[in-house]
Design a protein around this motif. Sequence first.
Motif, PDB file in Angstrom:
ATOM      1  N   VAL A 111       0.863  -1.182   0.000  1.00 43.44           N
ATOM      2  CA  VAL A 111       0.000   0.000   0.000  1.00 43.44           C
ATOM      3  C   VAL A 111       0.899   1.232   0.000  1.00 43.44           C
ATOM      4  CG1 VAL A 111      -1.702   1.261   1.409  1.00 43.44           C
ATOM      5  CG2 VAL A 111      -1.812  -1.227   1.260  1.00 43.44           C
ATOM      6  N   SER A 112       0.460   2.286  -0.654  1.00 43.96           N
ATOM      7  CA  SER A 112       1.256   3.515  -0.623  1.00 43.96           C
ATOM      8  C   SER A 112       1.256   4.076   0.795  1.00 43.96           C
ATOM      9  CB  SER A 112       0.672   4.556  -1.584  1.00 43.96           C
ATOM     10  OG  SER A 112      -0.570   5.031  -1.089  1.00 43.96           O
ATOM     11  N   LYS A 113       2.267   4.884   1.090  1.00 43.30           N
ATOM     12  CA  LYS A 113       2.313   5.489   2.429  1.00 43.30           C
ATOM     13  C   LYS A 113       1.097   6.389   2.631  1.00 43.30           C
ATOM     14  CE  LYS A 113       5.173   7.619   5.886  1.00 43.30           C
ATOM     15  NZ  LYS A 113       6.455   8.210   6.213  1.00 43.30           N
ATOM     16  N   GLY A 114       0.665   7.059   1.579  1.00 40.86           N
ATOM     17  CA  GLY A 114      -0.548   7.889   1.669  1.00 40.86           C
ATOM     18  C   GLY A 114      -1.770   7.048   1.998  1.00 40.86           C
ATOM     19  N   GLY A 115      -1.843   5.849   1.416  1.00 37.15           N
ATOM     20  CA  GLY A 115      -2.949   4.938   1.722  1.00 37.15           C
ATOM     21  C   GLY A 115      -2.933   4.510   3.176  1.00 37.15           C
ATOM     22  N   LEU A 116      -1.744   4.237   3.683  1.00 38.83           N
ATOM     23  CA  LEU A 116      -1.612   3.883   5.101  1.00 38.83           C
ATOM     24  C   LEU A 116      -2.038   5.063   5.961  1.00 38.83           C
ATOM     25  CD1 LEU A 116       1.080   1.960   6.963  1.00 38.83           C
ATOM     26  CD2 LEU A 116       0.538   4.251   7.702  1.00 38.83           C
ATOM     27  N   LEU A 117      -1.551   6.266   5.637  1.00 36.23           N
ATOM     28  CA  LEU A 117      -1.852   7.456   6.438  1.00 36.23           C
ATOM     29  C   LEU A 117      -3.345   7.795   6.409  1.00 36.23           C
ATOM     30  CD1 LEU A 117       1.254   9.641   5.536  1.00 36.23           C
ATOM     31  CD2 LEU A 117       0.788   8.475   7.709  1.00 36.23           C
ATOM     32  N   HIS A 118      -4.034   7.397   5.358  1.00 34.80           N
ATOM     33  CA  HIS A 118      -5.482   7.597   5.287  1.00 34.80           C
ATOM     34  C   HIS A 118      -6.172   6.816   6.415  1.00 34.80           C
ATOM     35  CE1 HIS A 118      -9.540   7.932   3.728  1.00 34.80           C
ATOM     36  NE2 HIS A 118      -9.637   6.612   3.808  1.00 34.80           N
ATOM     37  N   HIS A 119      -5.689   5.622   6.693  1.00 41.74           N
ATOM     38  CA  HIS A 119      -6.284   4.769   7.731  1.00 41.74           C
ATOM     39  C   HIS A 119      -5.676   5.020   9.107  1.00 41.74           C
ATOM     40  CE1 HIS A 119      -8.636   2.272   5.005  1.00 41.74           C
ATOM     41  NE2 HIS A 119      -7.608   2.338   4.172  1.00 41.74           N
ATOM     42  N   PHE A 120      -4.366   5.247   9.139  1.00 43.97           N
ATOM     43  CA  PHE A 120      -3.642   5.390  10.404  1.00 43.97           C
ATOM     44  C   PHE A 120      -2.658   6.548  10.270  1.00 43.97           C
ATOM     45  CE2 PHE A 120      -4.596   0.854   9.760  1.00 43.97           C
ATOM     46  CZ  PHE A 120      -5.462   0.647  10.822  1.00 43.97           C
ATOM     47  N   PRO A 121      -2.983   7.714  10.842  1.00 45.03           N
ATOM     48  CA  PRO A 121      -2.142   8.897  10.642  1.00 45.03           C
ATOM     49  C   PRO A 121      -0.766   8.836  11.301  1.00 45.03           C
ATOM     50  CG  PRO A 121      -3.980   9.390  12.110  1.00 45.03           C
ATOM     51  CD  PRO A 121      -4.185   8.008  11.599  1.00 45.03           C
ATOM     52  N   ASN A 122      -0.554   7.874  12.212  1.00 47.91           N
ATOM     53  CA  ASN A 122       0.755   7.746  12.845  1.00 47.91           C
ATOM     54  C   ASN A 122       0.891   6.343  13.436  1.00 47.91           C
ATOM     55  OD1 ASN A 122      -0.607   7.818  15.420  1.00 47.91           O
ATOM     56  ND2 ASN A 122      -0.656  10.059  15.240  1.00 47.91           N
ATOM     57  N   LYS A 123       2.054   6.057  13.967  1.00 46.59           N
ATOM     58  CA  LYS A 123       2.341   4.724  14.514  1.00 46.59           C
ATOM     59  C   LYS A 123       1.425   4.401  15.694  1.00 46.59           C
ATOM     60  CE  LYS A 123       6.066   2.059  16.649  1.00 46.59           C
ATOM     61  NZ  LYS A 123       7.486   2.068  17.003  1.00 46.59           N
ATOM     62  N   ALA A 124       1.177   5.390  16.554  1.00 46.67           N
ATOM     63  CA  ALA A 124       0.307   5.157  17.709  1.00 46.67           C
ATOM     64  C   ALA A 124      -1.097   4.756  17.249  1.00 46.67           C
ATOM     65  CB  ALA A 124       0.255   6.394  18.600  1.00 46.67           C
ATOM     66  N   ALA A 125      -1.597   5.418  16.210  1.00 38.95           N
ATOM     67  CA  ALA A 125      -2.927   5.086  15.686  1.00 38.95           C
ATOM     68  C   ALA A 125      -2.935   3.678  15.082  1.00 38.95           C
ATOM     69  CB  ALA A 125      -3.359   6.116  14.643  1.00 38.95           C
ATOM     70  N   LEU A 126      -1.848   3.300  14.460  1.00 37.62           N
ATOM     71  CA  LEU A 126      -1.737   1.956  13.895  1.00 37.62           C
ATOM     72  C   LEU A 126      -1.768   0.901  15.005  1.00 37.62           C
ATOM     73  CD1 LEU A 126      -1.270   0.141  11.407  1.00 37.62           C
ATOM     74  CD2 LEU A 126       1.183   0.571  11.679  1.00 37.62           C
ATOM     75  N   LEU A 127      -1.005   1.125  16.071  1.00 35.62           N
ATOM     76  CA  LEU A 127      -1.011   0.184  17.199  1.00 35.62           C
ATOM     77  C   LEU A 127      -2.375   0.170  17.895  1.00 35.62           C
ATOM     78  CD1 LEU A 127       2.555   0.798  18.641  1.00 35.62           C
ATOM     79  CD2 LEU A 127       1.732  -1.259  17.464  1.00 35.62           C
ATOM     80  N   ASP A 128      -3.003   1.342  18.017  1.00 29.31           N
ATOM     81  CA  ASP A 128      -4.363   1.397  18.574  1.00 29.31           C
ATOM     82  C   ASP A 128      -5.327   0.597  17.697  1.00 29.31           C
ATOM     83  OD1 ASP A 128      -3.870   2.915  20.851  1.00 29.31           O
ATOM     84  OD2 ASP A 128      -4.378   4.822  19.882  1.00 29.31           O
ATOM     85  N   GLY A 129      -5.191   0.744  16.391  1.00 32.51           N
ATOM     86  CA  GLY A 129      -6.046   0.003  15.461  1.00 32.51           C
ATOM     87  C   GLY A 129      -5.855  -1.495  15.585  1.00 32.51           C
ATOM     88  N   LEU A 130      -4.611  -1.912  15.756  1.00 35.03           N
ATOM     89  CA  LEU A 130      -4.320  -3.336  15.924  1.00 35.03           C
ATOM     90  C   LEU A 130      -4.945  -3.849  17.225  1.00 35.03           C
ATOM     91  CD1 LEU A 130      -2.897  -5.803  14.762  1.00 35.03           C
ATOM     92  CD2 LEU A 130      -0.800  -5.033  15.857  1.00 35.03           C
ATOM     93  N   LEU A 131      -4.812  -3.078  18.303  1.00 32.13           N
ATOM     94  CA  LEU A 131      -5.411  -3.491  19.572  1.00 32.13           C
ATOM     95  C   LEU A 131      -6.938  -3.501  19.476  1.00 32.13           C
ATOM     96  CD1 LEU A 131      -5.036  -4.354  22.508  1.00 32.13           C
ATOM     97  CD2 LEU A 131      -4.985  -1.921  23.135  1.00 32.13           C
ATOM     98  N   ASP A 132      -7.526  -2.477  18.861  1.00 31.42           N
ATOM     99  CA  ASP A 132      -8.989  -2.442  18.693  1.00 31.42           C
ATOM    100  C   ASP A 132      -9.477  -3.681  17.954  1.00 31.42           C
ATOM    101  OD1 ASP A 132      -9.217   0.049  19.912  1.00 31.42           O
ATOM    102  OD2 ASP A 132      -9.278   1.151  18.014  1.00 31.42           O
ATOM    103  N   ASP A 133      -8.813  -4.004  16.872  1.00 28.24           N
ATOM    104  CA  ASP A 133      -9.210  -5.150  16.050  1.00 28.24           C
ATOM    105  C   ASP A 133      -9.121  -6.448  16.858  1.00 28.24           C
ATOM    106  OD1 ASP A 133      -9.902  -6.280  13.394  1.00 28.24           O
ATOM    107  OD2 ASP A 133      -7.918  -7.192  13.569  1.00 28.24           O
TER     108      ASP A 133
END
Length: 186
Positions: free
Chosen positions: A45-67
Amino acid sequence: MSIAHQRKKQPEAVRQQLLEAAASLCLEKGAGSLTLDAVAAAAGVSKGGLLHHFPNKAALLDGLLDDLMERLDAAIREAMRSDPEPHGRYTRAYLQACFVPGGMAEEGRWKAMTMALLGEPNLRRRWRRWVEEQSVLHAGTDASIDCELVRFAVDGLWLGSVLESHAMPPERARMLARRLTELSYS
């Protein structure tokens, strides 16, 4: 043209792909070395595509925990539905969801998240809040000392699995699960 440009827009599928890549990278290299660039590349995925879903590393880890917590909640609810005995029902469901001989569902993702939980105070706070909410929600049926002991044992077995510190033959794991289930009725 990259894979990202050929793919039809499927935001939830892309989000899951990013979470899978993040979990794999956490497991392989540790949460401390997780970068947005590495996750985007691993997910295709492009970095822009990632940033669309998760604006930073903390949001990505939060998303993983939520899931993972959503999946754990669903597994617990499912196990509770099939248990006719109210006393200890949540504890038995927690045991069933978290300690399954042969490996729990989402085991690799949980191993990765556990490593992240150890290093990230915000994630630990969120996990503690989930545990406290479950304790309050099930206080009427699962407050006995034996139920609490079973849940602590499950957490220890889970940590042992994450750390790969205790080799356990499947028959031994089944024996432990049976004994813990028995305790949950006390």
